[in-house]
Design a protein around this motif. Structure first.
Motif, PDB file in Angstrom:
ATOM      1  N   GLY A 135       0.792  -1.228   0.000  1.00  0.00           N
ATOM      2  CA  GLY A 135       0.000   0.000   0.000  1.00  0.00           C
ATOM      3  C   GLY A 135       0.822   1.274   0.000  1.00  0.00           C
ATOM      4  N   ILE A 136       2.107   1.172  -0.258  1.00  0.00           N
ATOM      5  CA  ILE A 136       2.992   2.341  -0.291  1.00  0.00           C
ATOM      6  C   ILE A 136       2.923   2.966  -1.683  1.00  0.00           C
ATOM      7  N   ASP A 137       2.857   4.277  -1.735  1.00  0.00           N
ATOM      8  CA  ASP A 137       2.744   5.018  -2.993  1.00  0.00           C
ATOM      9  C   ASP A 137       4.105   5.043  -3.699  1.00  0.00           C
ATOM     10  N   THR A 138       4.308   4.146  -4.644  1.00  0.00           N
ATOM     11  CA  THR A 138       5.604   4.057  -5.324  1.00  0.00           C
ATOM     12  C   THR A 138       5.849   5.257  -6.233  1.00  0.00           C
ATOM     13  N   ARG A 139       4.803   5.847  -6.764  1.00  0.00           N
ATOM     14  CA  ARG A 139       4.964   7.054  -7.579  1.00  0.00           C
ATOM     15  C   ARG A 139       5.545   8.190  -6.726  1.00  0.00           C
ATOM     16  N   ALA A 140       5.009   8.380  -5.530  1.00  0.00           N
ATOM     17  CA  ALA A 140       5.532   9.409  -4.622  1.00  0.00           C
ATOM     18  C   ALA A 140       6.974   9.099  -4.229  1.00  0.00           C
ATOM     19  N   TRP A 141       7.282   7.826  -4.018  1.00  0.00           N
ATOM     20  CA  TRP A 141       8.647   7.413  -3.686  1.00  0.00           C
ATOM     21  C   TRP A 141       9.615   7.782  -4.815  1.00  0.00           C
ATOM     22  N   VAL A 142       9.205   7.544  -6.059  1.00  0.00           N
ATOM     23  CA  VAL A 142      10.036   7.912  -7.212  1.00  0.00           C
ATOM     24  C   VAL A 142      10.221   9.419  -7.273  1.00  0.00           C
ATOM     25  N   ARG A 143       9.138  10.164  -7.176  1.00  0.00           N
ATOM     26  CA  ARG A 143       9.219  11.634  -7.259  1.00  0.00           C
ATOM     27  C   ARG A 143      10.105  12.204  -6.152  1.00  0.00           C
TER      28      ARG A 143
END
Length: 150
Positions: A135-143
């Protein structure tokens, strides 16, 4: 790179990994390929170990990065691949979140050759696919990684 197929890798079902490697490939394939989903020059790259991790990142963040997989922690170590990655604006070396000597050496190999690279560990899970499943936001992690690297 012309889009030629270098190899075909298949992942065994989880129950079958007790009897050998997790992935198998037909005889004659090369494990030295670089799996690139999109353009590299001038774009941020997220360098991951697994092809499925790269596919996941392409599905959630293709407009902000180019996901690239090496196929294994020691895969894709070729001069032409290093040259291609040097053309990226930044490379997030996002191999699995393990502090084993093997993973540390593999990350160091890329960091020593790519002046535009930083280590960017997955958070809360082992790899980007595991992050997504948790459930971790991988898009936010990349950004966040791209912003941090710049």
């Amino acid at each position: 790179m012309t889009g030629d197929v270098w190899t075909l890798r298949c992942r065994k079902p989880n129950g079958d990994v007790q009897d050998g490697p997790k992935y198998i490939m037909p005889t004659g394939g090369s494990g030295a390929g670089l799996y690139v989903w999109g353009r590299v020059p001038g774009r941020p790259v997220v360098l991951v170990e697994g092809e499925l991790d790269a596919l996941h990142l392409a599905s959630v963040a293709e407009e902000v990065c180019t996901p690239v997989a090496t196929g294994s922690i020691s895969g894709a170590r070729r001069a032409q691949h290093t040259a291609r990655l040097k053309a990226a604006s930044v490379v997030l070396v996002a191999y699995d979140n393990e502090d084993t000597p093997q993973v540390k050496r593999a990350c160091r190999w890329w960091l020593d050759r790519l002046p535009n690279a930083i280590r960017w560990k997955p958070v809360g899970a082992g790899d980007p696919c595991d992050m997504h499943r948790a459930g971790i936001d991988t898009r936010a992690w990349v950004r966040t990684g791209i912003d941090y690297a710049r």
